[in-house]
Design a protein around this motif. Structure first.
Motif, PDB file in Angstrom:
ATOM      1  N   PHE A 184      -6.497   1.132   4.766  1.00 31.29           N
ATOM      2  CA  PHE A 184      -5.462   1.529   3.479  1.00 31.29           C
ATOM      3  C   PHE A 184      -6.171   1.726   2.582  1.00 31.29           C
ATOM      4  N   THR A 185      -7.464   1.241   1.847  1.00 31.09           N
ATOM      5  CA  THR A 185      -7.959   1.504   0.646  1.00 31.09           C
ATOM      6  C   THR A 185      -9.153   2.676   0.842  1.00 31.09           C
ATOM      7  N   TYR A 213       0.727  -1.199   0.029  1.00 27.81           N
ATOM      8  CA  TYR A 213      -0.064  -0.085  -0.101  1.00 27.81           C
ATOM      9  C   TYR A 213       0.906   1.140   0.038  1.00 27.81           C
TER      10      TYR A 213
END
Length: 374
Positions: A233-234, A220
């Motif tokens: 993270f996303t 990431y």
């Protein structure tokens, strides 16, 4: 952080530009946002209330006029008694960052605490000007757990104007920034950090990582610091009720309903300074002696004295993501963690839950006294 109780000869300017409290027996100001957060015995506050009955509080207004110890709140009581601005006087306040005032308070602090390097960047000034009594009173300060508490030893209210703990009659001063049992292995935080927005269930913006972080086979380049005690993270995550098999990569130091609307600070930075990299490298080498590793980046996220949404206490913890581009480690440091009846969870999970771990603590405070490393 320091408190100064002042008398007229040493008063800071007041009146012009101040906000005036409502004329109301036992009333208070609205919640006042502090441009410069204030550390009070290990807890950091972004707001304050000026209460008409002679005291300042941080998490909520207080109408009480009969002073009592062990009140279960963080309070600064210059003269806690039954005051009545219905019948005269003015109660006003401001946060002052003018050079003249900052110079004046810096000189005062340097005089009273010569061994503490200090330059003021903010002065919050609250003034009770000629406000009448209704009845008796007390002066000093107390904390939510009463571990730190002090009552000014004056035999009568008029003695407050002729007594002192710093040899300046009518002025009392206290250093109050003392931290609450922060672990020795906490990384530095605060100065230079980016602070998360004050927002219930809020999150940071997407944070670009200079050093990509490998997390169970996925790499990431960004991360989110979510106010409710987790990193993702996303995308940001507002969820405050923890659940396993969430279908996301998540690091949850203390996943529960936290409320930085009512105090505390959530902050983060990516640190590549030699001092911090040396510290985290030594930690990883100690805990994983068979894994050759030298850190090149440390992402540090800290929840400092953030209250639970249901009240009853605050939590302090820190998550450190340590990486050298090839290998990655998570360090979670716990400070004071108050007991709570809220649902909570600590650990990590992955998008497919193939890699998942829940810290086996029977209660939230046990996080501060348990470990998987020696």
């Amino acid at each position: 952080m320091l408190l100064l109780f002042l008398v007229p000869a040493n008063f800071l300017p007041f009146g012009d530009g101040d906000i005036v409290n409502p004329v109301s027996d036992d009333g208070s100001s609205e919640a006042i946002f502090l441009q410069q957060p204030f550390k009070y015995f290990g807890r950091t506050y972004n707001q304050i209330y000026v209460n008409n009955n002679g005291h300042l509080t941080f998490t909520q207004p207080l109408s009480a006029y009969v002073p009592y110890l062990n009140a279960g709140i963080d309070i600064i009581a210059a003269l806690w008694t039954d005051l009545d601005n219905d019948n005269g006087g003015t109660i006003s306040y401001r946060e002052d960052t003018s050079s003249a005032v900052l110079e004046q308070v810096t000189q005062a602090v340097n005089q009273y605490y010569p061994n503490v390097p200090f330059t003021a960047t903010s002065a919050f000034v609250a003034t009770w000007d000629s406000v009448p009594y209704i009845t008796g009173g007390g002066a000093g300060y107390d904390t939510v757990d009463s571990v730190n508490s002090f009552t000014i030893p004056a035999a009568s209210a008029p003695e407050l104007s002729s007594s002192s703990n710093i040899e300046v009659n009518g002025r009392w001063s206290f250093r109050v920034d003392g931290s609450l049992n922060l672990p020795a292995n906490f990384l530095p935080f605060g100065d230079g950090d980016t602070v998360n927005p004050i927002s219930d269930d809020g999150s940071s913006e997407a944070i670009h990582l200079q050093q990509p972080f490998k997390y169970f086979g996925r790499t990431y380049n960004q991360i989110y610091v979510n106010n409710n005690g987790h990193l993702t993270f996303t995308e940001p995550l507002s969820a405050y009720v923890p659940y396993l098999n969430a279908g996301i990569d998540i690091i949850a130091a203390l996943w529960t309903d936290l409320d930085n609307d009512n105090g505390g600070t959530i902050s983060y930075r990516e640190d590549t300074s030699s001092a911090v990299l040396e510290q985290v490298t030594q930690a990883v080498n100690q805990y994983y002696p068979n894994v050759p590793f030298t850190a090149t980046s440390a992402f540090v996220a800290t929840w400092d004295s953030v209250p639970y949404i249901t009240g009853g206490g605050v939590v302090t913890f820190q998550v450190v993501l340590v990486s050298n581009g090839d290998r990655s480690f998570i360090l979670i440091n716990y400070g004071d963690i108050a007991e709570t009846g809220q649902v909570w969870l600590a650990g990590y999970d992955t998008v497919d839950s193939v890699n998942s771990f829940t810290i086996p603590a029977a209660s939230a405070p046990e996080l501060s006294s348990s470990s998987n490393i020696k």
